[in-house]
Design a protein around this motif. Structure first.
Motif, PDB file in Angstrom:
ATOM      1  N   ARG A  25       1.136  -1.074  -0.211  1.00  0.00           N
ATOM      2  CA  ARG A  25      -0.234  -0.384  -0.148  1.00  0.00           C
ATOM      3  C   ARG A  25       0.731   1.099  -0.304  1.00  0.00           C
ATOM      4  NH1 ARG A  25      -4.482   0.835   4.810  1.00  0.00           N
ATOM      5  NH2 ARG A  25      -4.877   2.891   4.162  1.00  0.00           N
ATOM      6  N   THR A  26       0.456   1.715  -0.710  1.00  0.00           N
ATOM      7  CA  THR A  26       1.496   3.420  -0.907  1.00  0.00           C
ATOM      8  C   THR A  26       0.055   4.507  -0.372  1.00  0.00           C
ATOM      9  OG1 THR A  26       0.643   3.586  -3.609  1.00  0.00           O
ATOM     10  CG2 THR A  26       2.978   2.659  -2.863  1.00  0.00           C
ATOM     11  N   PRO A  27       1.247   5.408   0.097  1.00  0.00           N
ATOM     12  CA  PRO A  27       0.043   6.663   0.855  1.00  0.00           C
ATOM     13  C   PRO A  27      -0.143   7.643  -0.357  1.00  0.00           C
ATOM     14  CG  PRO A  27       2.238   7.125   0.978  1.00  0.00           C
ATOM     15  CD  PRO A  27       2.453   5.551   0.910  1.00  0.00           C
ATOM     16  N   ARG A  28      -1.316   7.895  -0.009  1.00  0.00           N
ATOM     17  CA  ARG A  28      -1.735   8.630  -1.055  1.00  0.00           C
ATOM     18  C   ARG A  28      -1.481  10.092  -1.104  1.00  0.00           C
ATOM     19  NH1 ARG A  28      -8.257   7.558  -2.877  1.00  0.00           N
ATOM     20  NH2 ARG A  28      -7.786   5.731  -3.316  1.00  0.00           N
ATOM     21  N   ARG A  29      -0.795  11.176  -1.954  1.00  0.00           N
ATOM     22  CA  ARG A  29      -0.111  11.819  -1.979  1.00  0.00           C
ATOM     23  C   ARG A  29      -1.095  13.638  -1.972  1.00  0.00           C
ATOM     24  NH1 ARG A  29       4.780  12.590  -5.849  1.00  0.00           N
ATOM     25  NH2 ARG A  29       4.683  15.409  -5.525  1.00  0.00           N
ATOM     26  N   THR A  30      -0.992  14.775  -1.139  1.00  0.00           N
ATOM     27  CA  THR A  30      -1.975  15.366  -1.450  1.00  0.00           C
ATOM     28  C   THR A  30      -1.619  16.034  -2.644  1.00  0.00           C
ATOM     29  OG1 THR A  30      -1.243  16.131   1.095  1.00  0.00           O
ATOM     30  CG2 THR A  30      -2.945  17.009  -0.331  1.00  0.00           C
ATOM     31  N   PRO A  31      -2.150  16.860  -3.314  1.00  0.00           N
ATOM     32  CA  PRO A  31      -2.426  17.294  -4.685  1.00  0.00           C
ATOM     33  C   PRO A  31      -2.327  18.397  -5.292  1.00  0.00           C
ATOM     34  CG  PRO A  31      -5.117  17.157  -4.453  1.00  0.00           C
ATOM     35  CD  PRO A  31      -4.370  16.038  -3.605  1.00  0.00           C
ATOM     36  N   MET A  32      -1.643  19.514  -3.953  1.00  0.00           N
ATOM     37  CA  MET A  32      -1.041  20.588  -3.554  1.00  0.00           C
ATOM     38  C   MET A  32      -1.038  20.675  -2.329  1.00  0.00           C
ATOM     39  SD  MET A  32      -2.463  24.275  -5.874  1.00  0.00           S
ATOM     40  CE  MET A  32      -4.146  22.978  -5.294  1.00  0.00           C
ATOM     41  N   ALA A  33       0.296  21.403  -1.722  1.00  0.00           N
ATOM     42  CA  ALA A  33       0.454  21.519  -0.617  1.00  0.00           C
ATOM     43  C   ALA A  33      -0.127  23.117  -0.671  1.00  0.00           C
ATOM     44  CB  ALA A  33       1.726  21.300  -0.056  1.00  0.00           C
ATOM     45  N   CYS A  34      -0.444  23.688   0.922  1.00  0.00           N
ATOM     46  CA  CYS A  34      -0.720  25.535   1.165  1.00  0.00           C
ATOM     47  C   CYS A  34       0.705  25.517   1.368  1.00  0.00           C
ATOM     48  CB  CYS A  34      -1.260  25.226   2.463  1.00  0.00           C
ATOM     49  SG  CYS A  34      -0.658  24.899   3.936  1.00  0.00           S
ATOM     50  N   ILE A  35       0.139  27.275   0.999  1.00  0.00           N
ATOM     51  CA  ILE A  35       2.033  28.151   0.791  1.00  0.00           C
ATOM     52  C   ILE A  35       2.804  28.058   2.191  1.00  0.00           C
ATOM     53  CG2 ILE A  35       2.547  30.512   0.403  1.00  0.00           C
ATOM     54  CD1 ILE A  35       0.063  30.747  -0.551  1.00  0.00           C
ATOM     55  N   PHE A  36       2.096  28.197   3.222  1.00  0.00           N
ATOM     56  CA  PHE A  36       3.311  27.942   4.334  1.00  0.00           C
ATOM     57  C   PHE A  36       3.548  26.655   4.441  1.00  0.00           C
ATOM     58  CE2 PHE A  36       3.813  26.296   8.798  1.00  0.00           C
ATOM     59  CZ  PHE A  36       4.027  26.828   9.307  1.00  0.00           C
TER      60      PHE A  36
END
Length: 69
Positions: A25-36
């Motif tokens: 199982r591979t962890p799902r990636r967040t499509p975009m990180a916030c600026i901080f």
């Protein structure tokens, strides 16, 4: 006298095909990180207000990478 067999690995042998097709199982990636999170290179959870910004009481804003100057 025969004792009842306890469920051991012998009873699981019928499911050997499950072991042949194990996919890690591979962890799902967040499509975009916030600026901080992007600036600090932190793991962003992608929520409306991410945990890192919530912990620091910051405004959590998401801007696409191509739109940054």
């Amino acid at each position: 006298m025969s004792s009842p067999q306890s469920p051991s690995r012998d009873s699981r042998r019928g499911n050997e095909s499950d072991d042949d097709y194990y996919v890690p199982r591979t962890p799902r990636r967040t499509p975009m990180a916030c600026i901080f999170c992007r600036g600090r290179k932190l793991k962003c959870d992608g929520r409306t207000t991410c945990a890192n910004c919530q912990k620091r009481n910051l405004a959590c804003t998401y801007v696409p990478v191509s739109a940054q100057p």
